[in-house]
Scaffold this motif. Structure first.
Motif, PDB file in Angstrom:
ATOM      1  N   ILE A  62      -3.078 -66.108  -0.634  1.00  0.00           N
ATOM      2  CA  ILE A  62      -2.288 -67.194  -0.040  1.00  0.00           C
ATOM      3  C   ILE A  62      -1.355 -66.638   1.030  1.00  0.00           C
ATOM      4  CG2 ILE A  62      -0.450 -68.867  -0.524  1.00  0.00           C
ATOM      5  CD1 ILE A  62      -1.855 -69.308  -3.266  1.00  0.00           C
ATOM      6  N   TRP A  63      -0.685 -65.522   0.746  1.00  0.00           N
ATOM      7  CA  TRP A  63       0.237 -64.939   1.713  1.00  0.00           C
ATOM      8  C   TRP A  63      -0.492 -64.407   2.941  1.00  0.00           C
ATOM      9  CZ3 TRP A  63       5.103 -65.913   2.186  1.00  0.00           C
ATOM     10  CH2 TRP A  63       5.838 -66.315   1.080  1.00  0.00           C
ATOM     11  N   VAL A  64      -1.668 -63.833   2.755  1.00  0.00           N
ATOM     12  CA  VAL A  64      -2.447 -63.371   3.907  1.00  0.00           C
ATOM     13  C   VAL A  64      -2.844 -64.563   4.776  1.00  0.00           C
ATOM     14  CG1 VAL A  64      -4.668 -62.373   4.602  1.00  0.00           C
ATOM     15  CG2 VAL A  64      -3.285 -61.238   2.878  1.00  0.00           C
ATOM     16  N   SER A  65      -3.266 -65.646   4.143  1.00  0.00           N
ATOM     17  CA  SER A  65      -3.611 -66.859   4.895  1.00  0.00           C
ATOM     18  C   SER A  65      -2.396 -67.392   5.653  1.00  0.00           C
ATOM     19  CB  SER A  65      -4.144 -67.939   3.956  1.00  0.00           C
ATOM     20  OG  SER A  65      -5.300 -67.496   3.303  1.00  0.00           O
ATOM     21  N   ALA A  66      -1.233 -67.372   5.007  1.00  0.00           N
ATOM     22  CA  ALA A  66      -0.007 -67.853   5.661  1.00  0.00           C
ATOM     23  C   ALA A  66       0.330 -67.000   6.879  1.00  0.00           C
ATOM     24  CB  ALA A  66       1.152 -67.857   4.673  1.00  0.00           C
ATOM     25  N   ASN A  82       5.887 -71.009  27.078  1.00  0.00           N
ATOM     26  CA  ASN A  82       6.165 -69.892  27.992  1.00  0.00           C
ATOM     27  C   ASN A  82       7.363 -69.076  27.501  1.00  0.00           C
ATOM     28  OD1 ASN A  82       4.052 -70.384  29.755  1.00  0.00           O
ATOM     29  ND2 ASN A  82       5.260 -71.893  30.909  1.00  0.00           N
ATOM     30  N   SER A  83       7.378 -68.817  26.200  1.00  0.00           N
ATOM     31  CA  SER A  83       8.491 -68.092  25.592  1.00  0.00           C
ATOM     32  C   SER A  83       7.931 -67.135  24.545  1.00  0.00           C
ATOM     33  CB  SER A  83       9.444 -69.082  24.927  1.00  0.00           C
ATOM     34  OG  SER A  83      10.392 -68.388  24.154  1.00  0.00           O
ATOM     35  N   PRO A  84       8.506 -65.934  24.456  1.00  0.00           N
ATOM     36  CA  PRO A  84       8.033 -64.996  23.445  1.00  0.00           C
ATOM     37  C   PRO A  84       8.621 -65.246  22.051  1.00  0.00           C
ATOM     38  CG  PRO A  84       9.734 -63.955  24.728  1.00  0.00           C
ATOM     39  CD  PRO A  84       9.484 -65.305  25.358  1.00  0.00           C
ATOM     40  N   MET A  85       9.563 -66.161  21.938  1.00  0.00           N
ATOM     41  CA  MET A  85      10.272 -66.338  20.666  1.00  0.00           C
ATOM     42  C   MET A  85       9.360 -66.761  19.507  1.00  0.00           C
ATOM     43  SD  MET A  85      13.065 -65.071  21.223  1.00  0.00           S
ATOM     44  CE  MET A  85      13.719 -65.325  19.613  1.00  0.00           C
ATOM     45  N   PRO A  86       8.389 -67.643  19.683  1.00  0.00           N
ATOM     46  CA  PRO A  86       7.496 -67.934  18.554  1.00  0.00           C
ATOM     47  C   PRO A  86       6.731 -66.700  18.069  1.00  0.00           C
ATOM     48  CG  PRO A  86       7.331 -69.671  20.169  1.00  0.00           C
ATOM     49  CD  PRO A  86       8.161 -68.574  20.792  1.00  0.00           C
ATOM     50  N   LEU A  87       6.348 -65.818  18.992  1.00  0.00           N
ATOM     51  CA  LEU A  87       5.675 -64.579  18.580  1.00  0.00           C
ATOM     52  C   LEU A  87       6.644 -63.645  17.860  1.00  0.00           C
ATOM     53  CD1 LEU A  87       3.247 -63.613  21.475  1.00  0.00           C
ATOM     54  CD2 LEU A  87       2.695 -64.274  19.139  1.00  0.00           C
ATOM     55  N   VAL A  88       7.892 -63.635  18.287  1.00  0.00           N
ATOM     56  CA  VAL A  88       8.901 -62.812  17.601  1.00  0.00           C
ATOM     57  C   VAL A  88       9.083 -63.317  16.170  1.00  0.00           C
ATOM     58  CG1 VAL A  88      11.346 -62.177  17.580  1.00  0.00           C
ATOM     59  CG2 VAL A  88      10.062 -62.133  19.726  1.00  0.00           C
ATOM     60  N   PHE A  89       9.149 -64.636  16.010  1.00  0.00           N
ATOM     61  CA  PHE A  89       9.265 -65.219  14.665  1.00  0.00           C
ATOM     62  C   PHE A  89       8.041 -64.865  13.822  1.00  0.00           C
ATOM     63  CE2 PHE A  89       8.028 -68.687  11.819  1.00  0.00           C
ATOM     64  CZ  PHE A  89       9.065 -68.608  10.905  1.00  0.00           C
ATOM     65  N   ALA A  90       6.849 -64.994  14.419  1.00  0.00           N
ATOM     66  CA  ALA A  90       5.617 -64.677  13.681  1.00  0.00           C
ATOM     67  C   ALA A  90       5.601 -63.206  13.276  1.00  0.00           C
ATOM     68  CB  ALA A  90       4.390 -65.018  14.526  1.00  0.00           C
ATOM     69  N   PHE A  91       6.034 -62.322  14.177  1.00  0.00           N
ATOM     70  CA  PHE A  91       6.081 -60.899  13.858  1.00  0.00           C
ATOM     71  C   PHE A  91       7.045 -60.631  12.708  1.00  0.00           C
ATOM     72  CE2 PHE A  91       8.103 -56.769  14.306  1.00  0.00           C
ATOM     73  CZ  PHE A  91       6.985 -55.933  14.222  1.00  0.00           C
ATOM     74  N   ALA A  92       8.225 -61.253  12.754  1.00  0.00           N
ATOM     75  CA  ALA A  92       9.214 -61.051  11.687  1.00  0.00           C
ATOM     76  C   ALA A  92       8.680 -61.563  10.348  1.00  0.00           C
ATOM     77  CB  ALA A  92      10.519 -61.753  12.046  1.00  0.00           C
ATOM     78  N   PHE A  93       8.053 -62.718  10.362  1.00  0.00           N
ATOM     79  CA  PHE A  93       7.476 -63.269   9.133  1.00  0.00           C
ATOM     80  C   PHE A  93       6.408 -62.331   8.563  1.00  0.00           C
ATOM     81  CE2 PHE A  93       4.192 -65.848   7.023  1.00  0.00           C
ATOM     82  CZ  PHE A  93       4.953 -66.416   6.013  1.00  0.00           C
ATOM     83  N   CYS A  94       5.506 -61.870   9.428  1.00  0.00           N
ATOM     84  CA  CYS A  94       4.432 -60.974   8.973  1.00  0.00           C
ATOM     85  C   CYS A  94       5.002 -59.647   8.463  1.00  0.00           C
ATOM     86  CB  CYS A  94       3.432 -60.736  10.095  1.00  0.00           C
ATOM     87  SG  CYS A  94       2.477 -62.206  10.529  1.00  0.00           S
ATOM     88  N   ALA A  95       6.046 -59.149   9.104  1.00  0.00           N
ATOM     89  CA  ALA A  95       6.666 -57.891   8.663  1.00  0.00           C
ATOM     90  C   ALA A  95       7.259 -58.037   7.268  1.00  0.00           C
ATOM     91  CB  ALA A  95       7.735 -57.461   9.651  1.00  0.00           C
ATOM     92  N   MET A  96       7.892 -59.173   6.992  1.00  0.00           N
ATOM     93  CA  MET A  96       8.452 -59.391   5.656  1.00  0.00           C
ATOM     94  C   MET A  96       7.348 -59.498   4.603  1.00  0.00           C
ATOM     95  SD  MET A  96      11.786 -61.823   6.196  1.00  0.00           S
ATOM     96  CE  MET A  96      10.902 -63.156   6.956  1.00  0.00           C
ATOM     97  N   VAL A  97       6.276 -60.193   4.934  1.00  0.00           N
ATOM     98  CA  VAL A  97       5.176 -60.340   3.981  1.00  0.00           C
ATOM     99  C   VAL A  97       4.516 -58.994   3.714  1.00  0.00           C
ATOM    100  CG1 VAL A  97       2.898 -61.363   3.624  1.00  0.00           C
ATOM    101  CG2 VAL A  97       4.758 -62.762   4.511  1.00  0.00           C
TER     102      VAL A  97
END
Length: 104
Positions: A62-66, A82-97
């Protein structure tokens, strides 16, 4: 906290090896060894062997799918806004998981 092992996997190992009365105490699995009068923790090597054989637990899947979904949405929103912020959020989320995937 991600549950790295399925209790069914450990119960199966216990039944094959004569261990009885499996229970979880904090983060360790305990059971009575064959002819034992006191419960012992399931050896770490055994748990790692079970993990290597069985792969991801249901919670891990489930976490891998998320993480895949959040990453995909991050790419789409970064392109659309046209902003890097969603990718920054995705990176932070993936790093925590990924950090929670570590088996102590």
């Amino acid at each position: 906290m991600i549950k790295h092992f399925s209790e069914d996997w450990i119960k199966e190992w216990c039944n094959e090896n004569g261990w009885t009365d499996l229970f979880l105490n904090r983060r360790d699995y305990w059971a009575f060894p064959p002819n034992g009068v006191m419960p012992l923790p399931i050896p770490r090597e055994i748990l790692l062997d079970i993990k290597a054989e069985k792969g991801f637990s249901d919670q891990e899947k489930i976490w891998v799918s998320a993480t895949l979904i959040v990453t995909f949405l991050g790419v789409i929103f970064s392109y659309g806004l046209n902003s890097p912020m969603p990718l920054v959020f995705a990176f932070a989320f993936c790093a925590m998981v990924v950090g929670n995937f570590d088996i102590d």
